[in-house]
Design a protein around this motif. Sequence first.
Motif, PDB file in Angstrom:
ATOM      1  N   ALA A 527       0.835  -1.206   0.000  1.00  0.00           N
ATOM      2  CA  ALA A 527       0.000   0.000   0.000  1.00  0.00           C
ATOM      3  C   ALA A 527       0.869   1.256   0.000  1.00  0.00           C
ATOM      4  O   ALA A 527       1.811   1.372   0.782  1.00  0.00           O
ATOM      5  N   ALA A 528       0.528   2.209  -0.863  1.00  0.00           N
ATOM      6  CA  ALA A 528       1.294   3.444  -0.980  1.00  0.00           C
ATOM      7  C   ALA A 528       0.768   4.547  -0.082  1.00  0.00           C
ATOM      8  O   ALA A 528       1.430   5.574   0.082  1.00  0.00           O
ATOM      9  N   GLN A 529      -0.433   4.345   0.497  1.00  0.00           N
ATOM     10  CA  GLN A 529      -0.981   5.348   1.391  1.00  0.00           C
ATOM     11  C   GLN A 529      -1.982   4.715   2.347  1.00  0.00           C
ATOM     12  O   GLN A 529      -2.403   3.570   2.153  1.00  0.00           O
ATOM     13  N   VAL A 534      -8.231   6.561  12.226  1.00  0.00           N
ATOM     14  CA  VAL A 534      -9.139   6.885  13.318  1.00  0.00           C
ATOM     15  C   VAL A 534      -8.380   6.756  14.632  1.00  0.00           C
ATOM     16  O   VAL A 534      -7.666   5.773  14.851  1.00  0.00           O
ATOM     17  N   VAL A 535      -8.519   7.755  15.496  1.00  0.00           N
ATOM     18  CA  VAL A 535      -7.940   7.712  16.841  1.00  0.00           C
ATOM     19  C   VAL A 535      -9.086   7.693  17.845  1.00  0.00           C
ATOM     20  O   VAL A 535      -9.983   8.541  17.791  1.00  0.00           O
ATOM     21  N   ALA A 547      -6.165  11.514   4.097  1.00  0.00           N
ATOM     22  CA  ALA A 547      -5.274  10.378   3.903  1.00  0.00           C
ATOM     23  C   ALA A 547      -3.800  10.785   4.103  1.00  0.00           C
ATOM     24  O   ALA A 547      -3.473  11.966   4.106  1.00  0.00           O
ATOM     25  N   PHE A 548      -2.930   9.737   4.241  1.00  0.00           N
ATOM     26  CA  PHE A 548      -1.520   9.982   4.466  1.00  0.00           C
ATOM     27  C   PHE A 548      -0.687   9.087   3.554  1.00  0.00           C
ATOM     28  O   PHE A 548      -0.989   7.901   3.395  1.00  0.00           O
ATOM     29  N   HIS A 554       4.038  11.009  10.644  1.00  0.00           N
ATOM     30  CA  HIS A 554       3.032  12.053  10.702  1.00  0.00           C
ATOM     31  C   HIS A 554       2.621  12.308  12.152  1.00  0.00           C
ATOM     32  O   HIS A 554       2.692  11.411  12.990  1.00  0.00           O
ATOM     33  N   VAL A 555       2.162  13.520  12.439  1.00  0.00           N
ATOM     34  CA  VAL A 555       1.674  13.883  13.762  1.00  0.00           C
ATOM     35  C   VAL A 555       0.151  13.925  13.734  1.00  0.00           C
ATOM     36  O   VAL A 555      -0.441  14.561  12.857  1.00  0.00           O
ATOM     37  N   LEU A 556      -0.479  13.254  14.684  1.00  0.00           N
ATOM     38  CA  LEU A 556      -1.922  13.298  14.874  1.00  0.00           C
ATOM     39  C   LEU A 556      -2.183  14.025  16.184  1.00  0.00           C
ATOM     40  O   LEU A 556      -1.827  13.520  17.248  1.00  0.00           O
TER      41      LEU A 556
END
Length: 570
Positions: A527-529, A534-535, A547-548, A554-556
Amino acid sequence: MNCIFGRLAFVFFVILAGGFWGCGNQSESPASKTLREAGTPWFEEVAGASGLDFTHVRARTIRYWLPEIMSAGAAWLDYDNDGDLDAYLVQGGDLDGIKSDSPRNRLYRNRGDGKFEDVTDEAGVGDQHYGMGCAAGDYDADGDVDLYVTNVGPNVLYRNNGNGTFTEVTKQAGVGDAGWGASAAFVDYDDDGRLDLFVVNYIDWAPSREIECFAGGNERDYCHPSNYNAPATSVLYHNLGNGAFADVTRAAGIAAAKGNGLGVTAGDFNQDGRIDLYVANDGTPNHLWINNGNGTFSERALLSGAAVNRQGVAEAGMGVVAFDLENDGDLDLFKTHLRDETNIVYRNQNGIFDDVTALTGLGAPSLSYTGFGTGFADFDHDGELDVYVVNGRVGRAQKALAVDPFAEPNLLFKGLGNSRFEEIFPQGGTDTSFIETSRAAAFGDYDNDGDVDILIANNGGPVRLLKNQARRGNWIMFRVQNRYGLDAAGAMVGITTPAGQQWRLTQVAYSYLSSHDPRVHFGLGSAAQVSVVVVIWPGGRKESFGAFPSGEIHVLREDAGAKKIDEKHF
């Protein structure tokens, strides 16, 4: 009933053979040796080449006092906020008091080029008590991670000054418990934005309580904790927000149960939005402290099915980790045990746990070993969690595998999906199978290349750094921070890719005597992304992000995502 009588007969046989902790033939079968030599290593051991020159001292005079064989803690923490994980290693040494030349704990700064340098003196964190483990967390919410060290009494708190140095503030903070501290966890149990502190104590020990025990052949050996008949109470400190803590052990209900506590993990085990605590006890029933939401906890391990094994027997719990076995969004448990017991997997179904060890493939390979530190990570990035377990006996082997009669190899298991695992060879995942007396295992991406590495603290031996070289698929990592800017310990993070869902727990405290990379790591396969993240925050609030792209960290941040959750994805 037959199971109970069989167990009693087994224990009686072991005692006759030379002691509960010291029996057994550890010889390797030819078939096992062939498998071990045939595999491709997943890790490269690079401690020496990286500048980690630490060696743990079991005791300068071996007297077969129990703390000698239980020690060796480790932590990953970014103490200087430069984005690289630094290493802290806990020393043993002298059990009869600090001397001027007693060995010290060590802090190694990550230079960012694959090398570490010893900065213990300038940082001021060289504690000389007989050390056990450590916990890392920003208890004063000033943006710098602080450090708590557990000892065979008293424990020590170091406040990070933000300039590369620490100040020892144990007395001012009121957290210098004088018991035999084992694992510890910084966790915000009341969701007030301040990290509280939970400390697991092992047994009520003193040199005057030591007794003589013997292995087969009448050699001196370490005693089983049951010989002392002195279970201890864990300690809960509530953060007052002014640099001090209040001991709320009795007021919170934690004093209601005692045990031989060693490992701890924290998470919302009954999915009511509150952070609970699970303690692995050695030879006594485990504790599951359910958070009542009013500042108190109730011990529910027996009622929840996580106190004993399927046969109703309390086992020798050492290390423990909470994880999601089935990617169904709840927290299951994995716990390491004494040899002849197997490590154990508890599957969580609506807050009730079931011993499913036999179904996973994680039981039989562990039967010959004594497990301590452990962790789950997708080491090969195929989208399935793998498992690493470090081993080392606590009683002499009759036929030792190394010069050290307590040494054993470590174990690596590959996740196959559908809650199944298989052991990977060479044993321990390294080209050279290290046979040592391993204790703490700390997990984190120290070189920021997107995969999970392992720091191993050995009792009476050198530290090991396992650099991950198994990467095959894509990856993604998240730094999960609550509305106060702290690492959100206890938050559940779920992702969706074309291959399906994955869930991870944001956790720093687990394994054995160790502290870990606070970032949440996922392997993505091809998977590329990640289309959606969900947090579930402590307190039960849900947010979606995304999306990321893969291959990045990354920062959530809480309150920065979308509040509406697409329930068809989660």
